[in-house]
Motif scaffolding. Structure first.
Motif, PDB file in Angstrom:
ATOM      1  N   UNK A  43       0.827  -1.206   0.000  1.00  0.00           N
ATOM      2  CA  UNK A  43       0.000   0.000   0.000  1.00  0.00           C
ATOM      3  C   UNK A  43       0.861   1.256   0.000  1.00  0.00           C
ATOM      4  N   UNK A  44       1.996   1.206   0.686  1.00  0.00           N
ATOM      5  CA  UNK A  44       2.905   2.353   0.687  1.00  0.00           C
ATOM      6  C   UNK A  44       3.562   2.524  -0.681  1.00  0.00           C
ATOM      7  N   UNK A  45       3.952   1.404  -1.288  1.00  0.00           N
ATOM      8  CA  UNK A  45       4.594   1.476  -2.597  1.00  0.00           C
ATOM      9  C   UNK A  45       3.677   2.038  -3.666  1.00  0.00           C
ATOM     10  N   UNK A  46       2.378   1.688  -3.602  1.00  0.00           N
ATOM     11  CA  UNK A  46       1.464   2.155  -4.646  1.00  0.00           C
ATOM     12  C   UNK A  46       0.769   3.469  -4.307  1.00  0.00           C
ATOM     13  N   UNK A  47       1.181   4.113  -3.197  1.00  0.00           N
ATOM     14  CA  UNK A  47       0.686   5.449  -2.897  1.00  0.00           C
ATOM     15  C   UNK A  47      -0.590   5.504  -2.081  1.00  0.00           C
ATOM     16  N   UNK A  48      -1.122   4.359  -1.658  1.00  0.00           N
ATOM     17  CA  UNK A  48      -2.324   4.384  -0.828  1.00  0.00           C
ATOM     18  C   UNK A  48      -2.033   4.931   0.565  1.00  0.00           C
ATOM     19  N   UNK A  49      -0.812   4.754   1.025  1.00  0.00           N
ATOM     20  CA  UNK A  49      -0.363   5.303   2.301  1.00  0.00           C
ATOM     21  C   UNK A  49       0.699   6.360   2.034  1.00  0.00           C
ATOM     22  N   UNK A  50       0.615   7.469   2.754  1.00  0.00           N
ATOM     23  CA  UNK A  50       1.602   8.540   2.580  1.00  0.00           C
ATOM     24  C   UNK A  50       2.783   8.362   3.521  1.00  0.00           C
ATOM     25  N   UNK A  51       2.538   7.745   4.674  1.00  0.00           N
ATOM     26  CA  UNK A  51       3.554   7.632   5.718  1.00  0.00           C
ATOM     27  C   UNK A  51       3.720   6.174   6.127  1.00  0.00           C
TER      28      UNK A  51
END
Length: 446
Positions: free
Chosen positions: A320-328
């Protein structure tokens, strides 16, 4: 990950289709006797010239020598040892019978994230071969991992020490035919107390004269060198200075701040338009857990990586972080080590690391692949004393600054109330336990 191709795909490909001109002071992958399937994979990955650890280690490892390498994460060492492993397996195919669970090559790594990253890299480099990659890590379904071992032969096995021992004890994995043993991040293995387990694993493999051993470490402590003496046979020694880590592309700031100001500064940092994605590091699991809750209460999309989080959830969080769903992404050093994400714009050291080498690993999460990155460290009265050791490792001083006024702006009242409520909940929960969601071939190399 792209779909697996068949070895026949590489037969229709010629090295002339991969043009890389000679360049002064640079070593090309063309300069080594690599097979067409490996060169095709290297081309698809966008590799052109070797990194220093690749250029210095491959001449020895491809010739069958043991290699003891000092190199930080982010220097290309994973590709260095994988290319050598894959080439050896391709050039020395097994002609006799093979059995389920017999590994030809074994890669040991200290953390689950690093194991999964190495396996991902191995699958990319073996895309045009028929080699099979398997992973064994704790926190994931044992039965599924065992079923996979029984379904496909094991060419390259990447594992954490504890889970590998479980599989060896249950006779689901056999290491007596291992041709190549790779021990990655040996210093971290020591720090995490894994060496007794690694010793036991090494004893299950052939004698050191009858296998190739590649060992990598960020430091050459006396303990690491003693292990190399026990486990390796006349190793070539390759050292890449820590200054070669991509710190030149990272703008580093150290802001003097009280412990009470850190949440405010982090909130204001995340409001800046140039912050696309951020990794935030703290030293302990409980610090990360509280920080994760605080950022969520402030309205940010944030994930948590620490050893107490279920492995399946950690994998989903990282995706999710890699695909931009999470910012932090909030992480401990153990969980964050070896993560390869090319587009992290900022790294924040919420607490300065206890080990100076971890500072280098942390800031190496940004400024990758030649892009620009920013590292910001909060130095308070509790951890500022760690700065001299970090500067000694970097070989230069880092100017300590007063934080800019825009980072000290008060958090809006509504979010401040949410943050205070989260802190109150953390205090209530602080006293409670936390719950997180064979072939018979032996090949002498001398």
């Amino acid at each position: 990950m792209k779909k697996q191709h068949s070895p026949a795909d590489a037969q229709d490909w010629h090295i002339e289709q991969f043009e890389v001109p000679p360049a002064q002071g640079k070593i090309r992958f063309h300069d080594f006797p690599l097979s067409a399937p490996v060169m095709r994979a290297i081309q698809e990955l966008g590799f052109r010239y070797c990194s220093p650890i690749q250029a210095q280690s491959l001449p020895y490892s491809l010739a069958g020598h043991d290699v003891l390498g000092r190199a930080q994460t982010g220097t290309g060492k994973t590709a260095a040892f994988l290319i050598s492993v894959i080439e050896d397996l391709l050039k020395n195919p097994i002609k006799g019978p093979r059995y389920a669970g017999e590994a030809r090559a074994l890669v040991l790594a200290p953390t689950r994230e690093l194991v999964l990253q190495i396996a991902e890299d191995a699958k990319a480099l073996t895309r045009f071969t028929d080699l099979h990659i398997h992973t064994l890590v704790g926190g994931m379904d044992y039965g599924k991992q065992r079923t996979q071992l029984q379904r496909e032969l094991v060419d390259i096995l990447v594992a954490t020490p504890g889970r590998l021992i479980d599989f060896c004890d249950s006779n689901d994995v056999f290491l007596d035919q291992v041709e190549i043993l790779v021990i990655d991040e040996a210093d971290r293995m020591l720090d995490m107390g894994f060496i007794p387990q690694v010793r036991r694993i090494v004893r299950l493999t052939p004698r050191r004269e009858n296998r190739q051993t590649l060992m990598f470490s960020a430091t050459f402590s006396s303990d690491v060198l003693n292990l190399a003496d026990q486990w390796m046979f006349e190793p070539a020694r390759v050292e890449i200075e820590p200054t070669s880590v991509a710190t030149e592309t990272v703008e580093q700031h150290i802001y003097l701040a009280s412990a009470d100001e850190k949440d405010t500064m982090l909130f204001n940092l995340l409001q800046q338009t140039n912050v696309d994605s951020m990794m935030v590091f703290a030293n302990r699991r409980d610090q990360c857990r509280k920080l994760h809750g605080a950022l969520r209460s402030l309205g940010f999309k944030v994930g948590l990586l620490s050893g107490e989080i279920d492995q399946n959830k950690r994998v989903k969080t990282l995706d999710a972080f890699k695909n931009g769903q999470l910012k932090v992404l909030v992480a401990t050093d153990v969980a964050g080590r070896g993560i390869h994400i090319n587009d992290v714009s900022h790294v924040v050291n919420y607490t300065l690391p206890e080990e100076p080498e971890d500072y280098v690993h942390r800031i190496g999460r940004t400024g990758r692949a030649g892009s620009h990155g920013t590292s910001i460290s909060f130095a308070c009265e509790d951890d500022a004393f760690r700065l001299p050791a970090i500067e000694a490792l970097l070989g230069r001083s880092i100017r300590c600054e007063q934080p800019p006024e825009n980072l000290l702006k008060p958090i809006p009242a509504e979010q401040q109330l949410a943050l205070q409520a989260q802190h109150a909940e953390d205090r209530r929960n602080s006293g409670r336990p936390h719950h997180s969601g064979g072939h018979n071939k032996r090949r002498s190399r001398r």
